[in-house]
Design an enzyme around this catalytic site. Structure first.
Site, PDB file in Angstrom:
ATOM      1  N   LYS A   1       0.858  -1.190   0.000  1.00  0.00           N
ATOM      2  CA  LYS A   1       0.000   0.000   0.000  1.00  0.00           C
ATOM      3  C   LYS A   1       0.883   1.225   0.000  1.00  0.00           C
ATOM      4  CE  LYS A   1      -2.690   2.799   3.219  1.00  0.00           C
ATOM      5  NZ  LYS A   1      -3.243   2.915   4.576  1.00  0.00           N
TER       6      LYS A   1
ATOM      7  N   GLU B   1      -7.126  12.476  12.800  1.00  0.00           N
ATOM      8  CA  GLU B   1      -6.221  11.394  13.196  1.00  0.00           C
ATOM      9  C   GLU B   1      -5.228  11.823  14.272  1.00  0.00           C
ATOM     10  OE1 GLU B   1      -3.084   8.165  11.224  1.00  0.00           O
ATOM     11  OE2 GLU B   1      -4.215   9.532   9.939  1.00  0.00           O
TER      12      GLU B   1
ATOM     13  N   GLU C   1      -6.706  -2.293   4.091  1.00  0.00           N
ATOM     14  CA  GLU C   1      -5.958  -1.044   4.286  1.00  0.00           C
ATOM     15  C   GLU C   1      -5.886  -0.697   5.764  1.00  0.00           C
ATOM     16  OE1 GLU C   1      -6.348   3.693   3.051  1.00  0.00           O
ATOM     17  OE2 GLU C   1      -7.543   2.184   2.000  1.00  0.00           O
TER      18      GLU C   1
ATOM     19  N   GLU D   1     -12.375  10.565  -3.401  1.00  0.00           N
ATOM     20  CA  GLU D   1     -12.071  10.517  -1.970  1.00  0.00           C
ATOM     21  C   GLU D   1     -11.218  11.718  -1.552  1.00  0.00           C
ATOM     22  OE1 GLU D   1      -9.599   7.752   1.183  1.00  0.00           O
ATOM     23  OE2 GLU D   1     -10.759   6.746  -0.374  1.00  0.00           O
TER      24      GLU D   1
ATOM     25  N   LYS E   1     -11.891  14.857   1.187  1.00  0.00           N
ATOM     26  CA  LYS E   1     -10.965  15.249   2.245  1.00  0.00           C
ATOM     27  C   LYS E   1     -10.483  16.692   2.099  1.00  0.00           C
ATOM     28  CE  LYS E   1      -9.468  10.470   2.964  1.00  0.00           C
ATOM     29  NZ  LYS E   1      -8.391   9.471   2.783  1.00  0.00           N
TER      30      LYS E   1
END
Length: 497
Positions: free
Chosen positions: A247, A297, A341, A476, A480
């Site tokens: 990834k 996060e 993921e 996506e 964001k």
């Protein structure tokens, strides 16, 4: 130390200058100016204060463009910090071994600092505020002034912790200072804040020009930008098929221009209202450049003997109706691509923490964290630390997580610069604060933007795995980017009203 003097006037309003009458404070200032000057080069003084909005404080005290300022808030946790002025700035000249180099500077400053507090609290005393770049070097001119890391001890720091307010004033203890001069400097600062807290009848007028966005985002040709994105995603998938990594996280830089200079505090005010579960942050340097954002996060929170961290990876949009939102949540939880993921991130965090911890706890299955415009797979982790563990070592070990770098981390990160066409700077790096009481918190600086006058550089990324669809990943990143770009548009709308 406990405060003995009365700090209220006849109307029940707090008089900050009365703290200067405390016998404890007088004893402290006498000792550090007469006996401990060679040791105590830096002094901090912490006092409880009336309830006040730290963002309003920052806005009203940011009277000069070319000065350091900092803001941090997690609205749903009722914690906020605002600070201004640079008493001392810790930086490393070349970016190599930067975490260890900064740790040595912090240790040296701790050895030469003394703190007084009128109240026992874990958030009293000297704080270090700032962050680190994603990579060990920065190349673009707009990131050069931030460097690869910068931690600042502010001249003033205002904290709101629930219903409690704290004010910390930090001063240099110069060779020519005596007790009288230190108290005089402290009195001047306390009077400044006394006036600030009593603004019932007078409020400063703020004048802002239009902040409408010019439609010049990352390229004059949006089709070209999308085509370029598709190409780099396909290149990344080819590398995955060649087993270079599992990834990789790739990001976009969107450049917008406004009709007049952007006010960072207005953007923060919008972000904290719209994203109360995110970390709202601002680091503005003395050149006037402001790095800000609303990150969902957490990289790590430090307590005395344990830490908290999050695994946040795997995303889908919010639904337009309650039913659609539930269906999207179920899709996310059952998506093999998103679960894979997410597992990369969770397992990597656990592996990186192993050298420093005695025990770790987490749920067996991820939960879903819902934001205004997007929802993520989310697993919080709690770990108990081994004795004498240094938080800088943990920070260095955790950054970057696979959520912003890739998996395996070193292999994936080495390809990011080859695929992306911009300098990440502080985007996706650790940003936050810590103090000398063992507390601190750093977020991953995503959903972020660099503001320089009327130029806004917004950043967002997503994880690319073997079955990623370039168009879906493009959408996506658009989700964001929404917090920053919509905050600009929201402020324009308020201006028009």
């Amino acid at each position: 130390m406990k405060e003995s003097a009365s700090v209220y006037d006849t109307n029940g309003q707090q008089r900050l200058s009365d703290y200067l009458e405390s016998s404890d404070l007088l004893e402290f200032t006498q000792q550090v100016t007469e006996d401990g000057r060679t040791i105590s080069k830096f002094l901090s003084f912490t006092f409880p204060i009336p309830q006040f909005d730290p963002l309003a404080c920052l806005e009203m005290l940011s009277d000069t463009k070319n000065d350091f300022s900092f803001y941090w808030e997690k609205p749903n946790q009722q914690l906020a910090l605002s600070a201004g002025g640079a008493l001392s700035v810790l930086r490393n000249s070349d970016g190599s071994n930067r975490f260890q180099a900064i740790a040595k500077q912090v240790n040296d400053m701790e050895q030469h600092s003394s703190s007084y507090s009128a109240i026992e609290h874990s958030l009293s005393g000297i704080h270090f505020l700032g962050g680190f770049s994603f990579f060990d070097n920065v190349t673009s001119p707009w990131w050069k002034t931030f460097g690869t890391e910068s931690l600042t001890v502010p001249k003033w720091l205002l904290i709101r912790d629930g219903k409690l307010g704290l004010l910390t004033i930090s001063l240099k203890n110069k060779s020519e200072d005596n007790q009288s001069s230190i108290l005089k400097k402290l009195e001047q600062q306390l009077q400044r804040f006394q006036q600030l807290f009593h603004i019932d009848t007078e409020f400063p007028e703020f004048t802002y020009g239009s902040q409408a966005i010019d439609e010049k985002k990352e390229s004059d040709n949006l089709d070209h930008a999308r085509s370029e994105w598709t190409n780099i995603v396909e290149d990344a998938k080819k590398l995955i098929n060649k087993k270079k990594f599992n990834k990789i996280v790739l990001a976009r830089e969107v450049i917008s221009e406004t009709a007049s200079p952007v006010s960072p505090t207005r953007i923060l005010n919008t972000l904290r209202d719209q994203y109360p579960s995110c970390y709202i942050f601002l680091v503005k340097n003395k050149e006037g450049k402001a790095f800000l954002g609303s990150s969902p996060e957490r990289l790590v929170s430090f307590k005395k003997n344990y830490l908290l961290t999050d695994s946040l990876a795997g995303s889908v949009s919010r639904g337009k109706t309650a039913t659609e939102d539930i269906h999207l949540e179920k899709f996310l939880l059952n998506s093999s691509k998103n679960r894979r993921e997410h597992q990369y991130v969770t397992s990597s965090i656990e592996k990186n923490l192993l050298p420093f911890i005695r025990k770790i706890e987490r749920a067996d299955r991820p939960d879903v964290k819902k934001l205004k415009n997007v929802q993520h797979l989310y697993t919080p982790l709690r770990a108990w630390l081994k004795k004498d563990t240094k938080w800088f070592s943990i920070l260095e070990q955790l950054h970057p997580t696979p959520a912003v770098g890739g998996h395996p981390r070193d292999e994936a990160v080495s390809y990011i610069k080859k695929l992306e066409n911009f300098d990440r700077g502080w985007y996706a790096g650790p940003v936050g604060w810590f103090n000398l009481n063992g507390g601190g918190e750093f977020a991953v600086a995503i959903r972020s933007s660099l503001i320089d006058g009327n130029c806004v550089r917004a950043y967002a990324g997503c994880g690319i795995v073997e079955d990623s669809d370039p168009q879906a990943e493009w959408e996506e990143t658009n989700l964001k980017l929404m917090p920053i770009l919509s905050a600009l548009e929201t402020n324009e709308g308020r201006q028009a009203e």
